[in-house]
Scaffold this motif. Structure first.
Motif, PDB file in Angstrom:
ATOM      1  N   ILE A  10       0.830  -1.202   0.000  1.00 17.89           N
ATOM      2  CA  ILE A  10       0.000   0.000   0.000  1.00 17.89           C
ATOM      3  C   ILE A  10       0.871   1.262   0.000  1.00 17.89           C
ATOM      4  CG2 ILE A  10      -0.283   0.082   2.511  1.00 17.89           C
ATOM      5  CD1 ILE A  10      -2.979   1.006  -0.031  1.00 17.89           C
ATOM      6  N   SER A  11       2.005   1.214   0.655  1.00 18.05           N
ATOM      7  CA  SER A  11       2.923   2.348   0.684  1.00 18.05           C
ATOM      8  C   SER A  11       3.403   2.681  -0.733  1.00 18.05           C
ATOM      9  CB  SER A  11       4.118   2.038   1.586  1.00 18.05           C
ATOM     10  OG  SER A  11       5.056   3.069   1.534  1.00 18.05           O
ATOM     11  N   ASP A  12       3.736   1.665  -1.509  1.00 17.98           N
ATOM     12  CA  ASP A  12       4.187   1.875  -2.885  1.00 17.98           C
ATOM     13  C   ASP A  12       3.065   2.434  -3.762  1.00 17.98           C
ATOM     14  OD1 ASP A  12       6.694   0.919  -2.224  1.00 17.98           O
ATOM     15  OD2 ASP A  12       6.236  -1.135  -2.872  1.00 17.98           O
ATOM     16  N   VAL A  13       1.862   1.948  -3.557  1.00 17.53           N
ATOM     17  CA  VAL A  13       0.715   2.432  -4.323  1.00 17.53           C
ATOM     18  C   VAL A  13       0.484   3.914  -4.026  1.00 17.53           C
ATOM     19  CG1 VAL A  13      -1.791   2.234  -4.640  1.00 17.53           C
ATOM     20  CG2 VAL A  13      -0.386   0.169  -4.480  1.00 17.53           C
ATOM     21  N   LEU A  14       0.541   4.293  -2.746  1.00 19.21           N
ATOM     22  CA  LEU A  14       0.338   5.690  -2.375  1.00 19.21           C
ATOM     23  C   LEU A  14       1.450   6.585  -2.918  1.00 19.21           C
ATOM     24  CD1 LEU A  14      -0.965   5.297   1.269  1.00 19.21           C
ATOM     25  CD2 LEU A  14      -2.270   6.000  -0.745  1.00 19.21           C
ATOM     26  N   LYS A  15       2.689   6.116  -2.862  1.00 22.36           N
ATOM     27  CA  LYS A  15       3.806   6.894  -3.410  1.00 22.36           C
ATOM     28  C   LYS A  15       3.623   7.110  -4.907  1.00 22.36           C
ATOM     29  CE  LYS A  15       7.202   5.502   0.017  1.00 22.36           C
ATOM     30  NZ  LYS A  15       8.387   4.681   0.296  1.00 22.36           N
ATOM     31  N   ASP A  16       3.204   6.072  -5.620  1.00 24.49           N
ATOM     32  CA  ASP A  16       2.949   6.187  -7.058  1.00 24.49           C
ATOM     33  C   ASP A  16       1.831   7.195  -7.333  1.00 24.49           C
ATOM     34  OD1 ASP A  16       4.913   4.351  -7.673  1.00 24.49           O
ATOM     35  OD2 ASP A  16       3.506   2.675  -7.952  1.00 24.49           O
ATOM     36  N   PHE A  17       0.776   7.131  -6.530  1.00 27.66           N
ATOM     37  CA  PHE A  17      -0.352   8.050  -6.693  1.00 27.66           C
ATOM     38  C   PHE A  17       0.097   9.492  -6.492  1.00 27.66           C
ATOM     39  CE2 PHE A  17      -3.787  10.558  -4.834  1.00 27.66           C
ATOM     40  CZ  PHE A  17      -4.769  10.417  -5.800  1.00 27.66           C
ATOM     41  N   VAL A  18       0.857   9.743  -5.446  1.00 29.49           N
ATOM     42  CA  VAL A  18       1.349  11.088  -5.150  1.00 29.49           C
ATOM     43  C   VAL A  18       2.228  11.583  -6.284  1.00 29.49           C
ATOM     44  CG1 VAL A  18       2.882  12.407  -3.614  1.00 29.49           C
ATOM     45  CG2 VAL A  18       1.132  10.910  -2.646  1.00 29.49           C
ATOM     46  N   LYS A  19       3.117  10.730  -6.772  1.00 31.47           N
ATOM     47  CA  LYS A  19       4.027  11.128  -7.838  1.00 31.47           C
ATOM     48  C   LYS A  19       3.278  11.393  -9.142  1.00 31.47           C
ATOM     49  CE  LYS A  19       8.314   9.750 -10.076  1.00 31.47           C
ATOM     50  NZ  LYS A  19       9.372   8.758 -10.158  1.00 31.47           N
ATOM     51  N   LYS A  20       2.363  10.506  -9.514  1.00 32.40           N
ATOM     52  CA  LYS A  20       1.620  10.667 -10.765  1.00 32.40           C
ATOM     53  C   LYS A  20       0.736  11.901 -10.749  1.00 32.40           C
ATOM     54  CE  LYS A  20       1.595   5.827 -12.051  1.00 32.40           C
ATOM     55  NZ  LYS A  20       0.818   4.593 -12.194  1.00 32.40           N
ATOM     56  N   ASN A  21       0.245  12.279  -9.584  1.00 35.35           N
ATOM     57  CA  ASN A  21      -0.646  13.433  -9.469  1.00 35.35           C
ATOM     58  C   ASN A  21       0.077  14.696  -9.010  1.00 35.35           C
ATOM     59  OD1 ASN A  21      -3.497  12.390 -10.024  1.00 35.35           O
ATOM     60  ND2 ASN A  21      -2.629  10.841  -8.676  1.00 35.35           N
ATOM     61  N   LYS A  22       1.416  14.621  -8.965  1.00 35.42           N
ATOM     62  CA  LYS A  22       2.268  15.766  -8.620  1.00 35.42           C
ATOM     63  C   LYS A  22       1.835  16.443  -7.324  1.00 35.42           C
ATOM     64  CE  LYS A  22       3.445  16.297 -13.383  1.00 35.42           C
ATOM     65  NZ  LYS A  22       3.321  16.953 -14.627  1.00 35.42           N
ATOM     66  N   LEU A  23       1.671  15.641  -6.289  1.00 39.33           N
ATOM     67  CA  LEU A  23       1.220  16.138  -4.992  1.00 39.33           C
ATOM     68  C   LEU A  23       2.360  16.308  -3.988  1.00 39.33           C
ATOM     69  CD1 LEU A  23      -1.946  13.879  -4.652  1.00 39.33           C
ATOM     70  CD2 LEU A  23      -1.852  16.273  -5.357  1.00 39.33           C
ATOM     71  N   GLU A  24       3.606  16.111  -4.412  1.00 40.06           N
ATOM     72  CA  GLU A  24       4.730  16.153  -3.483  1.00 40.06           C
ATOM     73  C   GLU A  24       4.850  17.486  -2.755  1.00 40.06           C
ATOM     74  OE1 GLU A  24       5.190  15.262  -6.750  1.00 40.06           O
ATOM     75  OE2 GLU A  24       6.115  13.292  -6.786  1.00 40.06           O
ATOM     76  N   LYS A  25       4.691  18.598  -3.492  1.00 38.84           N
ATOM     77  CA  LYS A  25       4.855  19.920  -2.879  1.00 38.84           C
ATOM     78  C   LYS A  25       3.858  20.143  -1.764  1.00 38.84           C
ATOM     79  CE  LYS A  25       7.000  22.369  -6.697  1.00 38.84           C
ATOM     80  NZ  LYS A  25       6.929  23.510  -7.601  1.00 38.84           N
ATOM     81  N   GLY A  26       2.615  19.777  -1.975  1.00 37.49           N
ATOM     82  CA  GLY A  26       1.585  19.937  -0.944  1.00 37.49           C
ATOM     83  C   GLY A  26       1.881  19.103   0.280  1.00 37.49           C
ATOM     84  N   LEU A  27       2.331  17.889   0.059  1.00 41.48           N
ATOM     85  CA  LEU A  27       2.662  17.021   1.187  1.00 41.48           C
ATOM     86  C   LEU A  27       3.883  17.533   1.926  1.00 41.48           C
ATOM     87  CD1 LEU A  27       1.999  13.474  -0.291  1.00 41.48           C
ATOM     88  CD2 LEU A  27       0.638  14.727   1.367  1.00 41.48           C
ATOM     89  N   ASN A  28       4.862  18.055   1.212  1.00 41.88           N
ATOM     90  CA  ASN A  28       6.046  18.622   1.863  1.00 41.88           C
ATOM     91  C   ASN A  28       5.658  19.779   2.763  1.00 41.88           C
ATOM     92  OD1 ASN A  28       7.781  16.813   0.686  1.00 41.88           O
ATOM     93  ND2 ASN A  28       8.362  18.172  -0.971  1.00 41.88           N
ATOM     94  N   LYS A  29       4.722  20.602   2.330  1.00 37.45           N
ATOM     95  CA  LYS A  29       4.285  21.736   3.136  1.00 37.45           C
ATOM     96  C   LYS A  29       3.606  21.269   4.411  1.00 37.45           C
ATOM     97  CE  LYS A  29       3.980  24.941  -0.682  1.00 37.45           C
ATOM     98  NZ  LYS A  29       3.169  25.818  -1.490  1.00 37.45           N
ATOM     99  N   VAL A  30       2.795  20.235   4.325  1.00 38.97           N
ATOM    100  CA  VAL A  30       2.141  19.688   5.510  1.00 38.97           C
ATOM    101  C   VAL A  30       3.187  19.105   6.452  1.00 38.97           C
ATOM    102  CG1 VAL A  30       0.588  17.887   6.353  1.00 38.97           C
ATOM    103  CG2 VAL A  30      -0.058  19.260   4.372  1.00 38.97           C
ATOM    104  N   ASN A  31       4.143  18.368   5.907  1.00 35.28           N
ATOM    105  CA  ASN A  31       5.195  17.774   6.729  1.00 35.28           C
ATOM    106  C   ASN A  31       6.033  18.830   7.429  1.00 35.28           C
ATOM    107  OD1 ASN A  31       4.459  15.166   6.087  1.00 35.28           O
ATOM    108  ND2 ASN A  31       5.918  14.983   4.428  1.00 35.28           N
ATOM    109  N   VAL A  32       6.309  19.943   6.773  1.00 37.50           N
ATOM    110  CA  VAL A  32       7.101  21.014   7.365  1.00 37.50           C
ATOM    111  C   VAL A  32       6.403  21.560   8.605  1.00 37.50           C
ATOM    112  CG1 VAL A  32       7.843  23.409   7.006  1.00 37.50           C
ATOM    113  CG2 VAL A  32       8.366  21.682   5.311  1.00 37.50           C
ATOM    114  N   LYS A  33       5.104  21.777   8.521  1.00 36.08           N
ATOM    115  CA  LYS A  33       4.351  22.284   9.673  1.00 36.08           C
ATOM    116  C   LYS A  33       4.393  21.302  10.832  1.00 36.08           C
ATOM    117  CE  LYS A  33       1.295  25.194   6.975  1.00 36.08           C
ATOM    118  NZ  LYS A  33      -0.062  25.481   6.539  1.00 36.08           N
ATOM    119  N   GLU A  34       4.209  20.033  10.531  1.00 38.62           N
ATOM    120  CA  GLU A  34       4.235  19.010  11.573  1.00 38.62           C
ATOM    121  C   GLU A  34       5.608  18.919  12.224  1.00 38.62           C
ATOM    122  OE1 GLU A  34       2.881  15.411   9.733  1.00 38.62           O
ATOM    123  OE2 GLU A  34       0.834  16.144   9.528  1.00 38.62           O
TER     124      GLU A  34
END
Length: 64
Positions: A10-34
């Motif tokens: 499931i981790s690989d599937v989610l990583k693929d989904f994030v990469k294909k949908n170019k969501l890395e920047k949004g996730l990085n911003k959330v991680n920075v706050k946390e």
């Protein structure tokens, strides 16, 4: 994604989904706050008004 009885972690599937949908920047911003709140602790977190990650620069706005 898994098809035709293929199994994937499931981790690989989610990583693929994030990469294909170019969501890395949004996730990085959330991680920075946390990470900021976890590393600075509640005393600093309570005075933190805004955190922005722009490219490789972290902007932090404090109320005090």
């Amino acid at each position: 994604m898994a098809r035709n009885n293929e199994q994937q972690n499931i981790s690989d599937v989610l990583k693929d989904f994030v990469k294909k949908n170019k969501l890395e920047k949004g996730l990085n911003k959330v991680n920075v706050k946390e990470v900021w709140n976890a590393q600075m602790g509640p005393a600093i977190a309570k005075y933190t008004d805004e955190i922005q990650l722009n490219e490789k620069t972290l902007y932090v706005s404090l109320s005090s």
